[in-house]
Design a protein around this motif. Structure first.
Motif, PDB file in Angstrom:
ATOM      1  N   SER A  45       0.843  -1.190   0.000  1.00  0.00           N
ATOM      2  CA  SER A  45       0.000   0.000   0.000  1.00  0.00           C
ATOM      3  C   SER A  45       0.877   1.238   0.000  1.00  0.00           C
ATOM      4  O   SER A  45       2.029   1.214   0.438  1.00  0.00           O
ATOM      5  N   ASN A  81      -0.050   3.706   1.772  1.00  0.00           N
ATOM      6  CA  ASN A  81      -0.358   4.265   3.083  1.00  0.00           C
ATOM      7  C   ASN A  81       0.716   3.847   4.088  1.00  0.00           C
ATOM      8  O   ASN A  81       0.918   2.663   4.339  1.00  0.00           O
ATOM      9  N   ARG A  82       1.425   4.816   4.672  1.00  0.00           N
ATOM     10  CA  ARG A  82       2.547   4.469   5.546  1.00  0.00           C
ATOM     11  C   ARG A  82       2.099   3.784   6.829  1.00  0.00           C
ATOM     12  O   ARG A  82       2.838   2.977   7.392  1.00  0.00           O
ATOM     13  N   PHE A  83       0.883   4.078   7.291  1.00  0.00           N
ATOM     14  CA  PHE A  83       0.388   3.419   8.504  1.00  0.00           C
ATOM     15  C   PHE A  83       0.080   1.950   8.230  1.00  0.00           C
ATOM     16  O   PHE A  83       0.390   1.068   9.036  1.00  0.00           O
ATOM     17  N   LEU A  84      -0.518   1.692   7.052  1.00  0.00           N
ATOM     18  CA  LEU A  84      -0.804   0.312   6.682  1.00  0.00           C
ATOM     19  C   LEU A  84       0.488  -0.461   6.447  1.00  0.00           C
ATOM     20  O   LEU A  84       0.608  -1.633   6.826  1.00  0.00           O
ATOM     21  N   ASN A  85       1.476   0.179   5.839  1.00  0.00           N
ATOM     22  CA  ASN A  85       2.754  -0.488   5.616  1.00  0.00           C
ATOM     23  C   ASN A  85       3.459  -0.815   6.922  1.00  0.00           C
ATOM     24  O   ASN A  85       4.201  -1.798   7.011  1.00  0.00           O
ATOM     25  N   ALA A  86       3.243   0.010   7.944  1.00  0.00           N
ATOM     26  CA  ALA A  86       3.810  -0.307   9.256  1.00  0.00           C
ATOM     27  C   ALA A  86       3.190  -1.591   9.797  1.00  0.00           C
ATOM     28  O   ALA A  86       3.885  -2.462  10.348  1.00  0.00           O
ATOM     29  N   ALA A  87       1.879  -1.734   9.621  1.00  0.00           N
ATOM     30  CA  ALA A  87       1.211  -2.968  10.051  1.00  0.00           C
ATOM     31  C   ALA A  87       1.624  -4.149   9.181  1.00  0.00           C
ATOM     32  O   ALA A  87       1.689  -5.297   9.639  1.00  0.00           O
ATOM     33  N   ASN A  88       1.938  -3.871   7.905  1.00  0.00           N
ATOM     34  CA  ASN A  88       2.328  -4.932   6.980  1.00  0.00           C
ATOM     35  C   ASN A  88       3.605  -5.640   7.386  1.00  0.00           C
ATOM     36  O   ASN A  88       3.848  -6.784   6.978  1.00  0.00           O
TER      37      ASN A  88
END
Length: 379
Positions: free
Chosen positions: A94, A96-103
Motif C-alpha cells: 500500500s 499508506n505508511r500506517f498500513l505499511n507499518a502494520a504490513n
C-alpha cells in the motif's frame, strides 16, 4: 516442442501474483511456465496475493480464480497445472505508511502458512521459483517445507518501482544470498538488487509462433493506428497529448486504466488475453511505450516485454528519452515538456517497418531453457 531426452524431468513449482486464466494478459512467467511444460517438465503454477479482499478490487478476477482454481490445481495443459491460494484475507502493499507499518507483521504472518494442496507439491519439488513481489513472503516457509529443492528468484521488477511494501524489500535483502540463482532480464536491474546473489541476466523473449502466424488486420482499411500495451508506469498525459496532436491517428490502449474522458481517437480496451492483442501489434503503424519513469527505473528498457514484442513485429516505437533504447526503431520524446508531438508521431508514421528490428530477440523456448539451466548450475 518435445522435451530434450538428455534433460532430467524436473518437478517445478512457481509462486507468483499473476493468475493463469483464459482472457487475462500474459506476463513472462506465463510463457516460461508453458515452455517448461512443453519441454516435458512437471509444472505447478501457484497464484498468491489474492483473497476474498480481491472481490472489492477485481470481482471478475476473483470469480474466475475461485470458480476453477480456489485452493486446488486445475489442469491447464499437458504437464501444466494452475491453482490459487485464496484465504479469507491476504497481506498487500500500500502507499499508506500506517498500513505499511502494520504490513511488517501481516506479510510475515501471511507468508508463514500455505494450504495442503500447495504444501504437497512444494515438498516434492526439484525447483521452486519465486517471482518478485508478494511471493517473497513465502521464502522461509518454502525452505522449511523442502530444504533440498533448488530456489530461483525470478526478478522482473525493482520492488520500489512497483511500490512493494517495505517489509518485502527487507525480506528480499535477507533472502538474496540464499537463492540458488536469481534471474533478471536486465543488467541494470541486477545491479540495483541487494548484493550477494548469484545473478544471471536472461533477456525477455517473444512467442515467435504466435507472432509469425498470418492474421487479418483488426483495423479499418486505410486508417493509421498506434498501439500501447501494458500498465506498468503508464503515462496517460503523454498518450493523450499524442492523440490530441494527431487526430487522424487512432490510438489503441490495452491493459492500462484510463482516468476520465478520452479523445474520440483513443480506444480503451482494458485487460485482454495475449493472443487477441497480437493482430493489433502485427498491423499497427507504430507502438508506444509510455513509461512515466525515474532514473532508477531505466532498467525497464532492457526488461520491457512490450519493447521486445513491438520490435519483433518490426514497429517503430515512441518512448521517453530517459529510456536508453539502442535499437534503430526507437523515436524518443521528452519525458517532461515535450511540445513537438505531431513531429514525433509523423516520424513514427514515416519510418519503414523492418525485420532487422527483431535481431537478437530470443524465443521463450530459449529463455525457459536458459532459466532452468541457471537454476541448476553448480556454484
Amino acid at each position: 516442442m518435445a522435451g530434450d531426452a538428455t534433460e532430467p524431468r524436473r518437478k517445478i513449482v512457481i509462486l507468483t501474483s499473476h493468475a493463469f486464466l483464459r482472457g487475462y494478459r500474459k506476463a513472462s512467467i506465463h510463457f516460461v511456465a508453458s515452455r517448461w511444460a512443453e519441454q516435458g517438465h512437471d509444472v505447478h503454477f501457484l497464484t498468491i496475493g489474492h483473497s476474498w479482499l480481491t472481490l472489492l478490487k477485481d470481482r471478475p478476477r476473483f470469480r474466475a480464480l475461485s470458480g476453477s482454481q480456489a485452493n486446488r490445481f486445475q489442469t491447464i495443459g499437458v504437464n501444466l497445472r494452475a491453482g490459487a491460494y485464496l484465504p479469507p484475507l491476504h497481506a498487500f502493499s500500500s502507499n499508506n505508511r500506517f498500513l505499511n507499518a502494520a504490513n511488517a507483521m501481516l506479510f510475515r504472518l501471511y507468508g508463514s502458512y500455505l494450504p495442503r494442496f500447495a504444501r504437497h507439491v512444494i515438498a516434492a519439488a526439484d525447483l521452486v521459483l519465486i517471482e518478485s513481489g508478494s511471493a517473497l513472503a513465502f521464502f522461509d516457509r518454502i525452505k522449511r517445507l523442502n530444504p533440498k529443492a533448488r530456489t530461483l528468484y525470478f526478478c522482473r521488477d525493482l520492488l520500489r518501482s512497483i511500490r512493494a511494501a517495505p517489509v518485502l524489500q527487507d525480506i528480499q535483502a535477507a533472502a538474496v544470498s540464499r537463492f540458488d540463482a536469481i534471474c533478471v532480464p536486465s543488467e541494470r536491474l541486477g545491479a540495483l538488487l541487494p548484493q550477494g546473489g548469484r545473478v544471471r541476466v536472461i533477456p525477455q523473449g517473444v512467442d515467435a509462433a504466435v507472432f509469425d502466424r498470418d492474421q487479418p488486420s483488426p483495423y479499418q482499411a486505410g486508417s493509421r493506428n498506434a498501439v500501447s500495451i501494458g500498465n506498468m508506469l503508464f503515462d496517460q498525459p503523454s498518450v493523450a497529448a499524442m492523440a490530441a496532436a494527431a487526430p487522424d491517428v487512432n490510438f489503441h490502449v490495452f491493459g492500462a486504466q484510463w482516468s476520465g474522458w478520452a479523445l474520440p481517437n483513443i480506444a480503451i480496451y482494458g485487460e485482454r488475453d495475449f493472443e487477441s492483442i497480437v493482430p493489433y501489434l502485427q498491423h499497427a503503424d507504430f507502438g508506444i511505450a509510455p513509461y512515466r519513469l525515474t532514473a532508477d527505473e531505466i532498467y525497464l528498457a532492457e526488461s520491457s516485454l512490450k519493447l521486445a514484442q513491438y520490435s519483433y513485429c518490426g514497429l517503430p516505437i515512441l518512448l521517453p528519452d530517459l529510456v536508453p533504447f539502442t535499437r534503430a526503431n526507437g523515436i524518443a520524446y521528452r519525458l517532461d515538456g515535450e511540445t513537438a508531438w505531431r513531429k514525433k508521431v509523423d516520424a513514427a508514421l514515416a519510418m519503414r517497418r523492418s525485420p532487422t528490428f527483431r535481431d537478437g530477440i530470443m524465443t521463450w523456448d530459449e529463455v525457459a531453457r536458459q532459466t532452468l539451466a541457471a537454476a541448476f548450475e553448480t556454484p
